[in-house]
Scaffold this motif. Structure first.
Motif: not given
Lengths: 152, 409
Positions: B139-143, B147-153, B171-188
């Protein structure tokens, strides 16, 4: 075939029909032979085979041989063999056409009924055709060919 | 036509053009597994509430299934299935080794406290932990999930299966998240805009963009396009919009949005409503908010030459036809906004390999995958004379189809 005929009209038609019977295994006619009659099965069963492939087994109340009457050339399009001793009514094609030429109401009603029978057969044929063309693209092998054609 | 019906419509259109046959079409469209669970939690006030949770796994021919998890009152089985199939096609277009899935809980999360949301999430994981996993369904974040919800999962799943950061992405960057994830769709979106620029001779620098939506997708797209020399002539969000035909001062706009929580009222331009934005004088329109905003009648008035679908299904199929007739180039969602899932994939790869990539590595790899996907789609479009959307679906069906054939049924 005789749906909707009045008693008088049925008598009129009976005057050109001959009752006949045949034993199991007897051939009524061959594919390609000249067609001279329509046959109504009164009792028993008849196998209809074309080019070695069984098309139908007809029982009581069925009509066959209508193509010889209505179709061009008047040739039998399939072979009819008795599967179970039959009693049948043979209607002479020429005499029937004679009635038609005189706008005989009984003959016209019979033609209408025959047209309904044929249209049902055509419908069944269409369904079979669709089913068979579908079948061609059903396999994974066919799908793979399509994918290769598209070359991504 | 709902957005759910739209996906089925586009899939069928491409499948029929490829002439794959009715039974293969059914094989590809039908989901692998649909799960509905009852999620009961105790609210802070002691009251017990029960919510419907869903996870639909559409296809796994190309790999573990991937797709978002949304918390919304309109989540239901049909929509979840449609979105799951959209993920199958999207991951295939970008050639990620994934299948498609989607899930969610039918709940209005704004009515829940953070503690209640955590209990809800953990309880949901309790009920689906045996069907998700790093090699099953990620799974991944959606509507309304973050990242907090992903951390709980991740935490809840790990209680059952041992330490498993790769079970979920975003996930949050501080808990195995990836850099660049937040801006990824816009960057794409930016990378796709660059590719289009090459194809139609409209370089990003100096081109006028209008962006509907200033959330995770729209805001990053605006910033990155601005940095690339593009002119942002209009933006909006749920509260309102702003336009300036000469170009908005994007850094100042960000300051304003940070301070007020909206782009509305920015003094570097004049106010602008949604329909006005969609039909404003610009070269490229990026709908990056809701589905279905570009209807048949709006599409007839759009002045942009190119529509980049930042959101999922912003154009209705009727609008899509209008654009095709008018010669407006539409870059479909399953290509244009695939940057998000692509960086999710990078996060998963990093988690599985126990490594951390720097942001440069993420953006370089993202650009490579987005460019390759665009080239493949554009190539089908050119050689087969098909719109980009149909071409993208053809590519996706082809890739999923090949994997299916090779694996056997």
């Amino acid at each position: 075939m005789c749906k909707g005929l009045t008693t008088d009209e049925a008598k009129q038609l009976a005057s050109i029909a001959v009752e006949a019977s045949a034993k199991r295994g007897e051939k009524l006619f061959d594919e390609g032979a000249p067609g001279d009659s329509i046959i109504v099965v009164l009792e028993g069963k008849v196998d209809i085979v074309r080019s070695g492939q069984s098309l139908a087994q007809l029982g009581e109340g069925s009509v066959f041989g209508e193509m010889s009457l209505l179709g061009e050339g008047g040739k039998r399009t399939a072979t009819a063999t008795v599967a179970d001793d039959v009693k049948m009514l043979k209607i002479d094609a020429k005499k029937f056409q004679g009635l038609l030429a005189k706008n005989d109401l009984a003959a016209l009603k019979v033609v209408t009924n025959l047209a309904q029978v044929m249209s049902k057969r055509l419908l069944a044929m269409n369904d079979k055709l669709i089913e068979s063309t579908k079948g061609k693209k059903d396999g994974l092998g066919e799908f793979q060919k399509i994918l290769n054609d598209w070359s991504f | 036509m709902t957005s759910a019906e739209a996906t089925a419509h586009y899939f069928k259109k491409a499948a029929r053009i490829m002439d794959v046959g009715e039974r293969i079409e059914t094989l590809l469209a039908a989901p692998l597994r649909e799960v509905k669970v009852q999620v009961s939690i105790e609210l802070d006030n002691g009251e017990i509430r029960t919510f419907n949770g869903y996870r639909v796994q559409h296809d796994n021919a190309r790999g573990p299934m991937k797709g978002g998890l949304r918390y919304h009152p309109l989540v239901d089985a049909d929509e979840t299935l449609s979105l799951a199939s959209l993920m199958t096609w999207k991951t295939a277009v970008v050639n990620l080794p994934y299948g498609g899935a989607k899930g969610g809980i039918c709940v209005d999360p704004t009515g829940l406290s953070s503690k209640e949301l955590e209990r809800l999430t953990r309880k949901f994981v309790d009920q689906i932990q045996d069907i998700i996993g790093p090699t099953r369904d990620i799974p991944a974040p959606d509507v309304n999930t973050n990242p907090q919800v992903m951390a709980w999962i991740m935490d809840q799943y790990s209680k059952y299966h041992g330490h498993s950061p790769a079970v979920v992405t975003g996930k949050p960057i501080d808990l195995y998240g990836s850099r660049g994830r937040e801006a990824a769709t816009g960057r794409g979106l930016l990378y796709i805009a660059r590719e289009i620029a090459r194809d139609v001779g409209l370089p990003v620098k100096g081109t006028r963009f209008a962006i509907q939506g200033f959330g995770n997708v729209g805001s990053h797209a605006a910033r990155l396009i601005h940095e690339d020399g593009g002119i942002i002539v209009a933006v909006n969000d749920v509260n309102g919009g702003v336009k300036n035909p000469k170009g908005l001062d994007v850094p100042a706009l960000f300051d304003h949005a940070r301070k007020t929580g909206s782009v509305k009222g920015f003094n570097g331009g004049s106010p602008c409503g949604t329909e006005e934005l969609l039909t404003c004088d610009c070269d490229v329109l990026i709908p990056a908010a809701m589905g279905g905003v570009l209807t048949k009648s709006v599409a007839a008035e759009v002045r942009a030459k190119i529509v980049l679908e930042g959101a999922n299904a912003p154009c209705t199929p009727e609008a899509d036809e209008v654009f095709e007739k008018r010669g407006v180039l539409v870059v479909p969602d399953i290509l244009a906004n695939a940057g998000g899932v692509t960086v999710s994939y990078f996060e998963w790869v990093q988690n599985l390999q126990h490594v951390t990539w720097d942001e440069d590595r993420v953006t370089t790899e993202l650009e490579k995958l987005m460019r390759e996907a665009y080239e493949r789609v554009a190539n089908i479009s050119r050689t087969r004379k098909l719109p980009l959307r149909t071409s993208a679906y053809v590519l996706a069906i082809g890739r999923v189809g090949k994997a299916t054939v090779l694996r056997g049924i």
